[in-house]
Scaffold this motif. Structure first.
Motif, mmCIF file in Angstrom:
data_model
loop_
_atom_site.group_PDB
_atom_site.id
_atom_site.type_symbol
_atom_site.label_atom_id
_atom_site.label_comp_id
_atom_site.label_asym_id
_atom_site.label_seq_id
_atom_site.Cartn_x
_atom_site.Cartn_y
_atom_site.Cartn_z
ATOM 1 N N LEU A 76 0.828 -1.210 0.000
ATOM 2 C CA LEU A 76 0.000 0.000 0.000
ATOM 3 C C LEU A 76 0.863 1.261 0.000
ATOM 4 O O LEU A 76 0.555 2.233 -0.699
ATOM 5 C CB LEU A 76 -0.939 0.004 1.215
ATOM 6 N N ALA A 77 1.941 1.246 0.764
ATOM 7 C CA ALA A 77 2.848 2.402 0.800
ATOM 8 C C ALA A 77 3.482 2.631 -0.567
ATOM 9 O O ALA A 77 3.601 3.780 -1.022
ATOM 10 C CB ALA A 77 3.924 2.193 1.858
ATOM 11 N N GLU B 267 3.704 5.770 -5.620
ATOM 12 C CA GLU B 267 3.611 5.818 -7.081
ATOM 13 C C GLU B 267 2.544 6.797 -7.551
ATOM 14 O O GLU B 267 2.662 7.384 -8.619
ATOM 15 C CB GLU B 267 3.316 4.423 -7.636
ATOM 16 N N ARG B 268 1.507 6.991 -6.751
ATOM 17 C CA ARG B 268 0.415 7.908 -7.105
ATOM 18 C C ARG B 268 0.641 9.308 -6.528
ATOM 19 O O ARG B 268 -0.190 10.190 -6.698
ATOM 20 C CB ARG B 268 -0.910 7.326 -6.616
ATOM 21 N N HIS B 269 1.731 9.471 -5.787
ATOM 22 C CA HIS B 269 2.088 10.763 -5.179
ATOM 23 C C HIS B 269 1.004 11.271 -4.240
ATOM 24 O O HIS B 269 0.648 12.454 -4.251
ATOM 25 C CB HIS B 269 2.400 11.811 -6.255
ATOM 26 N N VAL B 270 0.475 10.332 -3.431
ATOM 27 C CA VAL B 270 -0.503 10.680 -2.397
ATOM 28 C C VAL B 270 -0.044 10.051 -1.087
ATOM 29 O O VAL B 270 0.801 9.156 -1.074
ATOM 30 C CB VAL B 270 -1.936 10.190 -2.755
ATOM 31 N N SER B 271 -0.614 10.509 -0.007
ATOM 32 C CA SER B 271 -0.266 9.921 1.291
ATOM 33 C C SER B 271 -0.855 8.511 1.378
ATOM 34 O O SER B 271 -1.806 8.164 0.666
ATOM 35 C CB SER B 271 -0.821 10.776 2.432
#
Length: 116
Positions: free
Chosen positions: A93-94, A99-103
């Motif tokens: 998940l991390a 990869e999506r540049h989100v937290s």
């Protein structure tokens, strides 16, 4: 719920009516009181029967001093809860979040929203 619960409050409980293949009737259930159910030929009769039963059970609980469950609809939620996952899922998940540049939090919330 506290001891100030009234029969009217049972209308705030979360009810569900589904078809029971085994019983060949509709079955009504209450999320807050999962041990209760009611079978009937129509969904309306199943719900009506269960609501009457819930009202009786809540009245009995109150008269005997038992704790009556608060309706889910009237509970307050903080928007936070802790979730334990295995190390490998946490890592996966991390990585997806990075990869999506989100937290990580935003990524998991997004996944939960899509799943519901």
């Amino acid at each position: 719920m506290t001891t100030t619960t009234t029969a009217r409050d049972v209308a705030h409980y979360a009810y569900r009516v589904t078809w029971s293949v085994a019983d060949e009737e509709f079955v009504a259930t209450c999320v807050e009181l999962p041990s209760l159910s009611w079978l009937a030929a129509s969904p309306e009769d199943a719900l009506r029967g269960l609501r009457e039963l819930v009202a009786e059970v809540v009245e009995d609980m109150l008269s005997s001093g038992e704790v009556v469950p608060e309706p889910l609809a009237t509970r307050t939620y903080s928007g936070k809860f802790n979730l334990r996952v295995g190390e490998e899922l946490h890592r996966q998940l991390a990585l997806e979040a990075a990869e999506r540049h989100v937290s990580l939090n935003q990524h998991v919330v997004s996944k939960l929203n899509r799943a519901s």
